[in-house]
Design an enzyme around this catalytic site. Structure first.
Site, PDB file in Angstrom:
ATOM      1  N   GLY A  13       6.244 -25.059  53.522  1.00 59.20           N
ATOM      2  CA  GLY A  13       7.080 -26.250  53.369  1.00 59.20           C
ATOM      3  C   GLY A  13       7.388 -26.969  54.657  1.00 59.20           C
ATOM      4  N   GLY A  44      12.822 -25.717  51.850  1.00 59.51           N
ATOM      5  CA  GLY A  44      11.440 -26.122  52.097  1.00 59.51           C
ATOM      6  C   GLY A  44      11.178 -27.546  51.654  1.00 59.51           C
ATOM      7  CB  THR A  59       5.571 -24.647  45.187  1.00 59.56           C
ATOM      8  OG1 THR A  59       6.164 -24.259  46.415  1.00 59.56           O
ATOM      9  CG2 THR A  59       6.319 -25.828  44.605  1.00 59.56           C
ATOM     10  CB  THR A  68       1.823 -25.528  46.576  1.00 59.20           C
ATOM     11  OG1 THR A  68       2.250 -24.168  46.628  1.00 59.20           O
ATOM     12  CG2 THR A  68       0.318 -25.570  46.575  1.00 59.20           C
ATOM     13  N   GLY A  69       2.582 -24.630  49.491  1.00 55.72           N
ATOM     14  CA  GLY A  69       2.244 -24.058  50.789  1.00 55.72           C
ATOM     15  C   GLY A  69       3.442 -24.074  51.710  1.00 55.72           C
TER      16      GLY A  69
HETATM   17  N1  GLY Z   1       6.405 -24.972  49.455  1.00 55.55           N
HETATM   18  C1  GLY Z   1       7.536 -24.223  49.167  1.00 55.55           C
HETATM   19  C2  GLY Z   1       8.352 -23.889  50.311  1.00 55.55           C
HETATM   20  O1  GLY Z   1       7.903 -23.933  51.443  1.00 55.55           O
HETATM   21  O2  GLY Z   1       9.500 -23.548  50.116  1.00 55.55           O
END
Ligand code: GLY
Length: 340
Positions: free
Chosen positions: A253, A229, A199, A250-251
């Site tokens: 979701g 997410g 992300t 980020t990571g």
């Molecule tokens: N952090 C982005 C997702 O999980 O879609």
């Protein structure tokens, strides 16, 4: 570009900045001590390019909101595994995009599962500015985008995404990949290159002391069709409270959503924590919730407070982020992390 990168330590940057005053009420006019401390922070170490686009606006005295949008548009337009139409598709082979944006007055807009639109962040901004709603999804979001004049792009995968998808189809295993940004090269497998995050989230602090943020992604590669997410969810992937600060994630979701990640970081700053400490406490909360399964996921937060002090923290090793300010437009930081 690689040899221009330099990694700094978060603590070194923190020392150079004034102590936080989280929770202080926002003055009506420009914050006296904000001028000259404008900055951009993003979750993407190739975000140097995004940061620079945002900085081009801030350095002229432009608004944080405009900077937040312009910055991530650079990443949306680039070909990478995890943001924009070049991203990896869902398990049905379709690229679906999630994005949100939030300004200094709690205005926010969001799109989820948006197909065939190059700049979901700009559609999110239109949702914020042109509709009475906060979030539009799927077909409705696309209809709105087209009505707003956004061109419908061809429904096709980028060559790299197509290759990655075909590789994934060999097993069709839906298994989130920890640290997708660091686990290889999409050309040789269904993962991101070493400089890719899943992300891009970007926080901008402008010369008047206002904060805004943006967050955009193609989401988890090979996700179930319809999966959304944290990135388009206000309070999960992004949150801005101008009186306190802004945060983004980020990571994985799902694990950011379940603890209202970005909002949690902002509330922790409100209670007096520095951005770094707030990000760390939020990551610790993820770890507590996940228990032993924490080792299988990555979650990272970035944050900036209303004095322009910034910080970040990750669950696992391998998260780096980019910062841009008047002193240096190309700073890279290796995040501290919890699970040693
Ligand atoms: N952090 C982005 C997702 O999980 O879609």
């Amino acid at each position: 570009m690689a040899n221009r990168r330099k990694f700094l330590t978060s603590s070194a940057a923190g020392l150079a900045l004034l102590a936080a005053r989280p929770g202080a009420a926002a003055p009506a006019g420009p914050r006296a001590n904000a001028r000259g401390k404008a900055l951009v922070i993003s979750t993407w170490d190739d975000g140097i390019a995004a940061n620079q686009a945002a900085w081009a606006i801030l350095k002229k005295g432009g608004a944080a909101l405009d900077a937040a949008e312009a910055g991530v548009m650079v990443t949306e337009a680039s070909q990478n595994c995890c943001v924009g139409l070049g991203g990896n598709p869902d398990r049905d082979g379709i690229v679906t995009l999630d994005a949100c944006i939030m300004d200094h007055q709690f205005n926010c807009g969001s799109v989820a599962a948006l197909e065939r639109i190059k700049h979901p962040i700009s559609v999110a901004r239109r949702v914020m500015e042109k509709t009475p709603h906060v979030m539009l999804v799927g077909e409705g979001a696309q209809q709105f985008a087209v009505a707003q004049g956004f061109p419908l792009e061809p429904a096709q995968l980028s060559p790299d995404a197509e290759k990655a998808y075909k590789e994934w189809l060999k097993t069709s295993q839906y298994k989130p990949i920890i640290n997708i940004e660091n686990s290889g090269n999409r050309k040789t497998g269904p993962v991101g290159g070493p400089q890719n995050h899943d992300t891009i989230a970007l926080l901008a602090f402008d010369a008047t002391g206002n904060l805004s943020g943006s967050c955009t992604t193609s989401g988890m590669g090979f996700k179930m069709r319809g999966r959304v997410g944290d990135s388009p969810i206000i309070g999960a992937g992004l949150y801005v409270d101008n009186e306190v600060g802004a945060a983004a994630a980020t990571g994985q979701g799902e694990d950011v959503i379940r603890m209202a990640g970005a909002h949690t970081v902002v509330e922790l700053m409100r209670q007096g924590r520095t951005p770094q400490a707030a990000c760390r406490a939020a990551v610790e909360r993820v770890a507590r919730i996940k228990g032993a399964a924490a080792k299988d996921i990555q979650v990272c937060f970035i944050a900036v407070n209303n004095q322009g002090q910034h910080g970040a923290f990750a669950l696992q090793k391998g998260f780096s982020y980019a910062v841009c300010n008047a002193a240096d437009q190309r700073q890279l930081f290796k995040s501290e992390y919890l699970l040693k």
